[in-house]
Scaffold this motif. Structure first.
Motif, PDB file in Angstrom:
ATOM      1  N   TRP A 189       1.162  -1.097   0.242  1.00  0.00           N
ATOM      2  CA  TRP A 189      -0.011   0.170  -0.463  1.00  0.00           C
ATOM      3  C   TRP A 189       0.872   1.172  -0.600  1.00  0.00           C
ATOM      4  CZ3 TRP A 189      -1.026   4.308   2.549  1.00  0.00           C
ATOM      5  CH2 TRP A 189      -2.497   5.253   2.201  1.00  0.00           C
ATOM      6  N   ASP A 190       2.051   1.341   0.827  1.00  0.00           N
ATOM      7  CA  ASP A 190       2.763   2.504   0.311  1.00  0.00           C
ATOM      8  C   ASP A 190       3.712   2.655  -0.497  1.00  0.00           C
ATOM      9  OD1 ASP A 190       2.475   1.052   3.623  1.00  0.00           O
ATOM     10  OD2 ASP A 190       3.404   3.133   4.225  1.00  0.00           O
ATOM     11  N   SER A 191       3.644   1.406  -1.344  1.00  0.00           N
ATOM     12  CA  SER A 191       5.001   1.740  -2.029  1.00  0.00           C
ATOM     13  C   SER A 191       4.053   2.240  -3.493  1.00  0.00           C
ATOM     14  CB  SER A 191       5.599   0.352  -2.145  1.00  0.00           C
ATOM     15  OG  SER A 191       5.981   0.203  -1.503  1.00  0.00           O
ATOM     16  N   ASN A 192       2.527   1.986  -3.053  1.00  0.00           N
ATOM     17  CA  ASN A 192       1.928   2.048  -4.518  1.00  0.00           C
ATOM     18  C   ASN A 192       1.082   3.855  -4.148  1.00  0.00           C
ATOM     19  OD1 ASN A 192       1.876  -0.042  -5.676  1.00  0.00           O
ATOM     20  ND2 ASN A 192      -0.353  -1.036  -4.531  1.00  0.00           N
ATOM     21  N   PHE A 193       0.673   4.363  -3.180  1.00  0.00           N
ATOM     22  CA  PHE A 193       1.098   5.120  -2.663  1.00  0.00           C
ATOM     23  C   PHE A 193       1.911   6.514  -3.030  1.00  0.00           C
ATOM     24  CE2 PHE A 193      -0.640   8.511   0.209  1.00  0.00           C
ATOM     25  CZ  PHE A 193      -2.374   9.432  -0.303  1.00  0.00           C
ATOM     26  N   PHE A 194       2.631   6.116  -2.369  1.00  0.00           N
ATOM     27  CA  PHE A 194       4.328   7.015  -2.417  1.00  0.00           C
ATOM     28  C   PHE A 194       4.819   7.366  -3.994  1.00  0.00           C
ATOM     29  CE2 PHE A 194       4.270   7.000   2.106  1.00  0.00           C
ATOM     30  CZ  PHE A 194       3.372   7.918   2.327  1.00  0.00           C
ATOM     31  N   GLY A 195       4.467   6.143  -4.116  1.00  0.00           N
ATOM     32  CA  GLY A 195       5.307   5.858  -5.842  1.00  0.00           C
ATOM     33  C   GLY A 195       6.339   5.651  -6.179  1.00  0.00           C
ATOM     34  N   TYR A 196       6.813   5.042  -5.053  1.00  0.00           N
ATOM     35  CA  TYR A 196       8.247   4.000  -4.859  1.00  0.00           C
ATOM     36  C   TYR A 196       8.672   3.067  -3.636  1.00  0.00           C
ATOM     37  CZ  TYR A 196       8.754   7.876  -0.991  1.00  0.00           C
ATOM     38  OH  TYR A 196       8.214   8.828   0.160  1.00  0.00           O
ATOM     39  N   THR A 197       9.632   1.500  -3.779  1.00  0.00           N
ATOM     40  CA  THR A 197       9.464   1.005  -2.815  1.00  0.00           C
ATOM     41  C   THR A 197       9.990   0.807  -1.597  1.00  0.00           C
ATOM     42  OG1 THR A 197      10.414  -0.485  -4.934  1.00  0.00           O
ATOM     43  CG2 THR A 197      10.020  -1.970  -3.207  1.00  0.00           C
ATOM     44  N   ILE A 198       8.827   0.931  -0.741  1.00  0.00           N
ATOM     45  CA  ILE A 198       8.882   1.085   0.771  1.00  0.00           C
ATOM     46  C   ILE A 198       9.002  -0.457   1.383  1.00  0.00           C
ATOM     47  CG2 ILE A 198       8.283   1.596   2.404  1.00  0.00           C
ATOM     48  CD1 ILE A 198       7.401   4.204   1.124  1.00  0.00           C
ATOM     49  N   GLY A 199       9.534  -0.711   3.042  1.00  0.00           N
ATOM     50  CA  GLY A 199       9.212  -1.628   3.436  1.00  0.00           C
ATOM     51  C   GLY A 199       9.519  -1.587   4.974  1.00  0.00           C
ATOM     52  N   ARG A 200       9.121  -3.084   5.330  1.00  0.00           N
ATOM     53  CA  ARG A 200       9.342  -2.910   6.934  1.00  0.00           C
ATOM     54  C   ARG A 200       9.952  -3.935   6.856  1.00  0.00           C
ATOM     55  NH1 ARG A 200       4.718  -1.459  11.368  1.00  0.00           N
ATOM     56  NH2 ARG A 200       5.303  -3.097  12.858  1.00  0.00           N
ATOM     57  N   VAL A 201      10.727  -3.915   8.676  1.00  0.00           N
ATOM     58  CA  VAL A 201      11.362  -4.488   9.631  1.00  0.00           C
ATOM     59  C   VAL A 201      11.185  -4.541  10.679  1.00  0.00           C
ATOM     60  CG1 VAL A 201      13.570  -5.673  10.233  1.00  0.00           C
ATOM     61  CG2 VAL A 201      13.802  -4.693   7.729  1.00  0.00           C
ATOM     62  N   ASP A 202      11.045  -4.879  11.278  1.00  0.00           N
ATOM     63  CA  ASP A 202      10.220  -5.913  13.076  1.00  0.00           C
ATOM     64  C   ASP A 202      11.521  -5.978  13.513  1.00  0.00           C
ATOM     65  OD1 ASP A 202       7.466  -4.811  13.449  1.00  0.00           O
ATOM     66  OD2 ASP A 202       7.362  -6.225  11.726  1.00  0.00           O
TER      67      ASP A 202
ATOM     68  N   SER B 119      18.694  -2.998  -0.218  1.00  0.00           N
ATOM     69  CA  SER B 119      19.026  -1.859  -1.081  1.00  0.00           C
ATOM     70  C   SER B 119      18.030  -2.438  -2.717  1.00  0.00           C
ATOM     71  CB  SER B 119      20.635  -3.342  -2.047  1.00  0.00           C
ATOM     72  OG  SER B 119      20.084  -4.609  -2.321  1.00  0.00           O
ATOM     73  N   ALA B 120      16.879  -3.136  -2.538  1.00  0.00           N
ATOM     74  CA  ALA B 120      15.807  -3.147  -3.043  1.00  0.00           C
ATOM     75  C   ALA B 120      14.962  -2.344  -2.867  1.00  0.00           C
ATOM     76  CB  ALA B 120      15.646  -4.498  -4.089  1.00  0.00           C
ATOM     77  N   TYR B 121      14.409  -1.018  -2.082  1.00  0.00           N
ATOM     78  CA  TYR B 121      13.858  -0.166  -1.539  1.00  0.00           C
ATOM     79  C   TYR B 121      14.421   0.666  -1.120  1.00  0.00           C
ATOM     80  CZ  TYR B 121      11.551  -5.201   0.173  1.00  0.00           C
ATOM     81  OH  TYR B 121      11.364  -5.827   0.272  1.00  0.00           O
ATOM     82  N   LYS B 122      13.694   1.812  -1.596  1.00  0.00           N
ATOM     83  CA  LYS B 122      14.128   3.606  -1.325  1.00  0.00           C
ATOM     84  C   LYS B 122      14.025   3.391   0.070  1.00  0.00           C
ATOM     85  CE  LYS B 122      13.720   8.321  -3.118  1.00  0.00           C
ATOM     86  NZ  LYS B 122      12.373   8.785  -3.864  1.00  0.00           N
ATOM     87  N   LEU B 123      12.734   3.137   0.591  1.00  0.00           N
ATOM     88  CA  LEU B 123      12.760   3.569   1.667  1.00  0.00           C
ATOM     89  C   LEU B 123      12.469   2.205   2.943  1.00  0.00           C
ATOM     90  CD1 LEU B 123      12.330   5.379   4.654  1.00  0.00           C
ATOM     91  CD2 LEU B 123      10.017   5.735   3.394  1.00  0.00           C
TER      92      LEU B 123
END
Length: 230
Positions: A8-21, A38-42
């Motif tokens: 959802w975040d990636s599609n909404f903001f227009g770049y690849t976003i990930g999360r780590v717990d 390395s595959a993520y912008k944020l």
């Protein structure tokens, strides 16, 4: 250390976003993390303790306030009501929604360059009202002018959540926030929930003071970091 892509975040903001717990911040393997990132912008990193690394930016110390639900004393002037689509002023609600995110990590992180904060909060309040994502949107009106609002959302069968809450910056200090919180707690009781929670930031002292005065206590502290591949 696996990174979960946030579609959802990636599609909404227009770049690849990930999360780590991050389960063990003291043993955080930054070298392994950067290789996977390395595959993520944020990448958002969530941890229950601080991560000791200058390579990631602490953008939010997130506080969750909780309390057992009980009937509250409501505003007898009937200035608190449910937002009515097509009747009440949505543009004012939208402006208040932007005020509510003053301490948001999407606002304070200067690496956001594409108006992400404003787009996100406008989407949030629009979805709350017009897509029925919120159980209720409560407003405080005086002489037909909306001076404050909050959204009440469902987290589980027993828990409800105050999502967005704001009082116009020109009329703060008049217990409007307290009246809105009391209205939300009573609505939660009516809807059969057992507990209610609300999230804010450590730096947001007015919000912290409000929730404590309304009987909430901190139930969780979480540290959120951003890692950018710029």
């Amino acid at each position: 250390m696996s990174i979960n892509k946030l579609d959802w975040d990636s599609n909404f903001f227009g770049y690849t976003i990930g999360r780590v717990d991050v389960e063990n911040p003291k043993a955080f393997d930054f070298q392994k993390f950067t290789k996977n990132a390395s595959a993520y912008k944020l990448v958002y990193l969530f941890a229950d303790q601080k991560i000791e690394s200058s390579k990631v930016q602490l953008v939010d110390t997130k506080l969750t306030f909780s309390k057992k639900l009980e009937h509250a004393k409501l505003d007898e002037s009937n200035k608190v009501s449910i937002f009515e689509k097509g009747k009440d002023d949505f543009e004012k609600i939208e402006k208040l929604a932007l005020q509510s995110g003053k301490y948001s990590r999407f606002k304070i992180d200067s690496n956001f360059k594409n108006n992400e904060y404003e787009l996100l909060y406008k989407k949030w309040i629009r979805n709350s009202i017009y897509e029925n994502k919120a159980l209720e949107v409560a407003i405080f009106k005086d002489k037909e002018e909306i001076l404050g609002f909050l959204t009440l959302e469902k987290k589980s069968d027993s828990l409800c959540d105050i999502g967005l809450v704001a009082v116009d910056q020109n009329v703060r200090g008049k217990k409007i926030g307290t009246k809105l919180i009391n209205f939300a707690t009573s609505q939660g009781v009516k809807k059969g929930f057992k507990d209610i929670q609300v999230v804010t930031q450590l730096e947001n002292l007015p919000a912290k003071n409000l929730y404590e005065k309304c009987g909430f206590q901190i139930s969780k502290t979480e540290y959120i970091y951003h890692y950018w591949n710029l």
